[in-house]
Write a protein that holds these residues in place. Structure first.
Motif, PDB file in Angstrom:
ATOM      1  N   CYS A  53       1.326   0.318   9.633  1.00  0.00           N
ATOM      2  CA  CYS A  53       0.458  -0.192   8.570  1.00  0.00           C
ATOM      3  C   CYS A  53      -0.530   0.912   8.274  1.00  0.00           C
ATOM      4  CB  CYS A  53      -0.272  -1.451   9.039  1.00  0.00           C
ATOM      5  SG  CYS A  53      -1.557  -1.988   7.882  1.00  0.00           S
TER       6      CYS A  53
ATOM      7  N   CYS B 298       0.847  -1.186   0.000  1.00  0.00           N
ATOM      8  CA  CYS B 298       0.000   0.000   0.000  1.00  0.00           C
ATOM      9  C   CYS B 298       0.888   1.243   0.000  1.00  0.00           C
ATOM     10  CB  CYS B 298      -0.863   0.061   1.255  1.00  0.00           C
ATOM     11  SG  CYS B 298      -1.880  -1.383   1.517  1.00  0.00           S
TER      12      CYS B 298
ATOM     13  N   CYS C 126       3.008  -8.895   4.571  1.00  0.00           N
ATOM     14  CA  CYS C 126       3.391  -7.737   3.741  1.00  0.00           C
ATOM     15  C   CYS C 126       4.879  -7.487   3.920  1.00  0.00           C
ATOM     16  CB  CYS C 126       2.608  -6.499   4.157  1.00  0.00           C
ATOM     17  SG  CYS C 126       0.838  -6.666   3.908  1.00  0.00           S
TER      18      CYS C 126
HETATM   19  S1  SF4 Z   1       1.342  -3.691   6.150  1.00  0.00           S
HETATM   20 FE1  SF4 Z   1      -0.566  -2.560   5.941  1.00  0.00          FE
HETATM   21  S2  SF4 Z   1       0.000  -0.712   4.798  1.00  0.00           S
HETATM   22 FE2  SF4 Z   1       1.660  -2.153   4.546  1.00  0.00          FE
HETATM   23  S3  SF4 Z   1       1.186  -3.182   2.641  1.00  0.00           S
HETATM   24 FE3  SF4 Z   1       0.331  -4.444   4.310  1.00  0.00          FE
HETATM   25  S4  SF4 Z   1      -1.771  -3.787   4.528  1.00  0.00           S
HETATM   26 FE4  SF4 Z   1      -0.714  -2.224   3.311  1.00  0.00          FE
END
Ligand code: SF4
Ligand SMILES: Cc1ncc(C[n+]2csc(CCOP(=O)(O)OP(=O)(O)O)c2C)c(N)n1
Ligand SMILES: [Mg+2]
Lengths: 608, 351
Positions: free
Chosen positions: B218, B34, B68
């Motif tokens: 996040c 994101c 992520c």
């Molecule tokens: S950790 Fe949160 S902000 Fe980062 S890519 Fe994953 S969902 Fe998106």
């Protein structure tokens, strides 16, 4: 540092290097995008709005935009802005219905212009749609000024020249050909069909410079460059000696030497006093001349014409080198001399203004070099109601400057006739429109294209030599155009910052391919420039500085210098604090506020 | 234009490191995280670190699990060796890789879910074995990839985006590592690269496991009001406990400090960590003192950051096992696998 005020239209204007450098502030990125979309007619009309002669300038402009182009600082070569202008002009459709509508009812104000060159034609172009009646006095039998007499047809085909001049004449110019103004006093007093509300001097710099050296008047084979080019244009001259020396190395010299090649000379040398880095001619014109077999000889200072028994046999030169003296000016050092045989000499060492037809007692002050004193902002001489522009105002410049002078003089003439102060110039405006279409989608081609600058194609050399009129440059073909439009960086699609939204996540700083962004503490500009992600050493380019950021009070700083406007900062910004917004500079013209459009001829009256 | 890769063109004045490479040469593919994810900033800090230390890209092994955070190795040092393990199993793979080829530079990227839930045992044993690696734990208090459930690092009272409040006590990776005897323990913040990069540099040069817990918000599921891992909350509660500079071998010492302010600790390869502004009664080389200090600050509602504990005297896995200096992969087959007779000989020794 103080936060940048982007509501001032000049801030984003400055970021669009080409538009900023263009005297007429042509909206280059927008017309390139229109060409990319195949909308040639609109691209042409957008050009015409600011530079009036897109077809002519697309071939002959001195291109101040190109050295300014940001692409030069990225990969060494500017976008071929000028050549793309020609593409729009060559491929456009019918524009008659798009030209400004001319009111049937006139406003009763009659304006006289002296000389039918680009400056006067622009004045007419801007005033006729307002209901003015414009009379242009031209000493020759055709209009166009130096665009006609001095630019050879192999660079500017007649059909292009006449069509664009006709666009203006057809607006209803009262053109008087073969009608030199012999006395400005007389003109002002109503001798030439006056009285006129205002007079515009657009008579150019019509006198070629002399080079008085021993032997100058002992032969008829020595010519003044611009007179010789004019004689070729008129058809009075159609041959030239076998060995030709062109003295001087400006753009006129380039036209002379290339013309000589076409008239049958086999050995053409351009003789320059200094070395290449001091040449006045545009680099591409030098290249074109050399490509046609002209030899360019550096560091030869002419000293004597050699005439034997009334016949020109050669010229003597001092062999010179140049070194900066204590005052910083170049000083000549001679190393002997040489003789170069020749049959014809063409002098192209500059032009002078001449105003024998302006009386010195009619309130027009003359200053340095016997030039009328003209106000740099209002273009008015010291006599109210008499204006000047183009080469007649401050000496030889390029067509695009004459056009801009014409626009400004027209604004002044209109204010003068309306009784408003001339130094209150109408203000510029700007529109800012977001280009965002979706998460990763922009309404412009934001990817960086690594293509190199497209190379011009030329007509076959033998055919060029055989046909004086044959246009040398063929223009870009479809593939070249497609490639070149993608090189444009869309500098008018601005990175636009909204401080309140920033959460200082660094995403923009990290993603920027050109390392333009920094979040850091405030400081004086000089010191700040030194501690950015990459130090901002190009002081010609501004820093875009935010106010204190909400979380830490630091500043977001963008060095505009090398931004390729890829939009990745905005794409990686989670809060849309960065956005890509197209800045449209709104330029005022005579009788039009910034952003207002003139009603077009083809538009029904109610809509207009 | 949709989804462009970051153009290769770069600033002509970009500095080059000892290998003649620019920062841009240490990048990977375009991030698909994101926009605004803290993990991307950590990636940028990692790129800066490898560039600064002139690490040859092809000598890097980058490993991760699932999350992520675990996606990020794709976004740096594209020439490196890489492996995506099963969820939480990155430490085992690094251990195996390092056992076989001790000459590569190992970096493992993990998340708070990956390391503190499913992979908690893996993390503990990698610390215990003191595998020579840089362990970056990108800590955002949630399972980002699976849409924001609380992770084991979520603080008591932290509010989820859905409004739910966390009641379970968090596992703090820094305290955990200290209690397990880790020899390099640090905490950083993705929003402060000036602090993070020297920590990563020192961690990469540390011989043994260097655990760097990075608060990495996040932006999609845990950056709201009520979150204790948001950009704003971290900025408001972060206290830099110690400032550490990393002075690599061969670099001139130029900065000057007032005597008494600075504490220098030499690393195995001769580079130096200089601690500045260490609070009274706190010694970053003393594990117990560090534990007490961190615990105390946390009780006071602060988030202490910095290179919190460093013990350069520990032995990494290879030294503890007494393995040969030559990486096992480089040993000739006969040496590595001496044959049936040798095996019989060894087995006989156990009879
Ligand atoms: S950790 Fe949160 S902000 Fe980062 S890519 Fe994953 S969902 Fe998106
Ligand atoms: C064996 C297994 N169990 C559960 C999952 C589902 N899962 C995927 S990512 C993830 C948590 C990731 O959280 P974290 O490590 O904090 O990474 P982040 O996305 O927050 O960076 C979980 C539980 C899985 N992929 N595999
Ligand atoms: Mg997580």
């Amino acid at each position: 540092m103080r936060p940048t005020d982007v509501s001032d239209p000049q801030y984003f204007h400055r970021v669009v290097d080409c538009q900023w450098a263009c005297p007429a502030h042509t909206n280059v990125p927008e017309y390139i995008r229109l060409i990319a979309a195949g909308r040639y007619t609109e691209a042409y009309m957008l050009n015409r709005k600011s530079n009036v002669f897109p077809g002519i300038l697309g071939r002959t402009c001195d291109r101040p935009c190109e050295p300014a182009c940001r692409r030069t600082r990225i990969d060494g070569e500017p976008v071929a802005i000028c050549r793309l202008k020609r593409v729009a002009a060559d491929l456009r459709g019918e524009v008659d219905g798009l030209l400004p509508a001319i009111p049937d009812e006139k406003n009763g104000r009659r304006i006289a212009c002296v000389g039918a060159g680009p400056a006067s034609l622009t004045v007419a172009n801007d005033l006729l749609p307002l209901g003015y009646q414009v009379t242009i006095f031209e000493k020759l039998q055709r209009p166009g000024g130096l665009m006609w007499t001095n630019i050879p047809e192999f660079r500017l085909p007649g059909r292009v020249l006449w069509e664009e001049i006709d666009h203006i004449l057809d607006m209803g110019v009262d053109l008087r050909l073969g009608a030199p103004v012999q006395s400005l006093a007389g003109l002002l007093e109503g001798d030439m069909g006056g009285p006129f509300k205002a007079v515009f001097l657009g008579s150019g710099a019509p006198k070629g410079k002399e080079l008085e050296l021993p032997g100058r008047h002992d032969t008829d084979r020595i010519h003044i460059g611009i007179e010789w080019l004019e004689a070729v244009r008129f058809g009075h001259v159609d041959t030239v000696g076998d060995r030709v020396l062109v003295i001087g190395v400006g753009n006129t010299a380039m036209d002379c030497c290339r013309t000589a090649m076409r008239l049958g000379a086999s050995d053409v040398k351009v003789m320059a006093r200094k070395s290449r880095e001091h040449f006045k001619a545009s680099p591409w014109e030098l290249e074109d001349a050399e490509g046609e077999g002209v030899q360019i000889v550096e560091n030869h200072a002419p000293s004597r014409y050699l005439v034997e028994d009334g016949k020109l046999v050669g010229m003597d030169f001092e062999l010179a080198t140049w070194h900066p003296g204590p005052d910083g000016r170049l000083k000549k050092e001679t190393h002997g001399s040489t003789t170069i045989p020749c049959d014809e000499v063409i002098l192209a060492i500059g032009q002078d203004n001449a105003f024998p037809w302006i009386e010195r007692d009619i309130g027009i002050e003359f200053g340095e070099w016997d030039m009328p004193v003209v106000d740099r902002t209002t273009f008015q001489t010291t006599r109210p109601g008499v204006f000047a522009g183009g080469d007649a105002a401050w000496g030889p410049e390029n067509i695009i400057w004459a056009v801009e002078h014409g626009h400004q003089a027209a604004i002044s003439i209109h204010s003068y006739c309306e009784g408003r102060p001339l130094d209150e110039r109408p203000s510029y405006g700007q529109n800012l429109i977001s280009e965002k279409m979706g998460l990763h989608e922009w309404s412009y081609s934001n990817d960086y294209d690594e293509a190199e600058r497209a190379r011009m194609r030329y007509a076959d050399l033998e055919r060029r030599r055989a046909h004086l009129d044959l246009e040398a440059e063929l223009g870009f073909d479809y593939d070249q155009t497609l490639q070149e439009v993608e090189r444009c960086l869309n500098c008018d699609v601005q990175t636009y910052f909204t401080r309140e939204l920033c959460i200082e996540c660094d995403a923009c700083v990290d993603v920027c391919p050109l390392s333009c962004l920094t979040i850091t503490a405030d400081g004086p500009e000089v010191e700040l420039r030194g501690r950015l992600t990459v130090p901002a050493l190009n002081l010609d380019e501004p820093l875009y500085v935010s106010d204190d950021l909400p979380q830490t009070g630091r500043l977001m700083i963008k060095d505009e210098d090398l931004c390729i406007h890829c939009g990745l900062c905005a794409e990686r910004c989670p809060t849309a604090a960065w956005d890509m917004r197209r800045s449209d500079l709104l330029i005022p013209y005579a009788g039009l506020d910034a952003g207002e459009a003139r009603p077009a001829r083809g538009m029904p009256a109610e809509v207009a | 234009m949709t989804h462009i890769e970051k153009p290769r063109v770069h600033h002509p004045a970009l500095e080059q490191n000892e290998l003649g490479l620019t920062r841009r040469d240490y990048e990977g593919r375009m991030s698909t995280l994101c926009a605004g994810c803290g993990h991307d900033s950590v990636t940028a800090a990692i790129i800066e670190t490898f560039w600064k230390l002139s690490v040859p890209p092809h000598r890097v092994a980058k490993l991760s699990g699932i999350g992520c955070s675990a996606k990020t190795p794709t976004y740096f040092v594209k020439e490196a060796h890489g492996f995506n393990a099963v969820h939480g199993r990155m430490p085992s793979l690094v251990t195996g890789g390092n056992a076989a080829n001790r000459d590569l530079v190992y970096i493992g990227i993990s998340g708070d879910g990956d390391s503190l839930s499913i992979g908690l045992g893996q993390l503990c044993h990698a610390i215990r074995r003191n595998v020579d690696m840089l362990y970056v734990l990108e800590n955002n208090g949630v399972y980002g990839l699976t849409k924001g459930q609380f992770s084991a690092s979520a603080d008591v009272g932290s509010v989820a985006k859905t409004g739910e409040v966390n009641r379970q006590r968090p596992i703090d990776p820094v305290l955990l590592a200290l209690s397990l005897g880790a020899s390099f323990v640090a905490r950083g913040f993705s929003g402060d690269k000036a602090q993070l990069v020297p920590i990563l540099e020192a961690g990469l040069r540390h011989r043994g496991l260097a655990l760097v817990d990075v608060i990495s918000p996040c932006v999609t599921f845990n950056d709201h009001e009520g979150s204790t891992k948001s950009y704003r909350y971290t900025r408001e509660h972060e206290v830099e406990a110690v400032e550490a500079d990393f002075v690599p071998l061969r670099r001139e010492l130029t900065a000057e400090y007032e005597a008494g302010d600075v504490r220098e600790v030499a690393m195995h390869d001769g580079s130096v960590v200089r601690f500045r502004k260490v609070p009274a009664h706190y010694d970053p080389t003393d594990r117990d003192a560090a534990y007490a200090y961190v615990r105390g600050r946390q009780e006071a509602g602060e988030v202490p950051t910095g290179l919190l504990h460093l013990d350069p005297t520990g032995q990494d896995m290879h030294r503890a096992l007494g393995t040969v200096e030559t990486p096992l992969v480089d040993l000739p087959f006969e040496a590595l696998c001496p044959g049936r007779d040798k095996l019989a000989e060894i087995l006989a020794a156990f009879r």
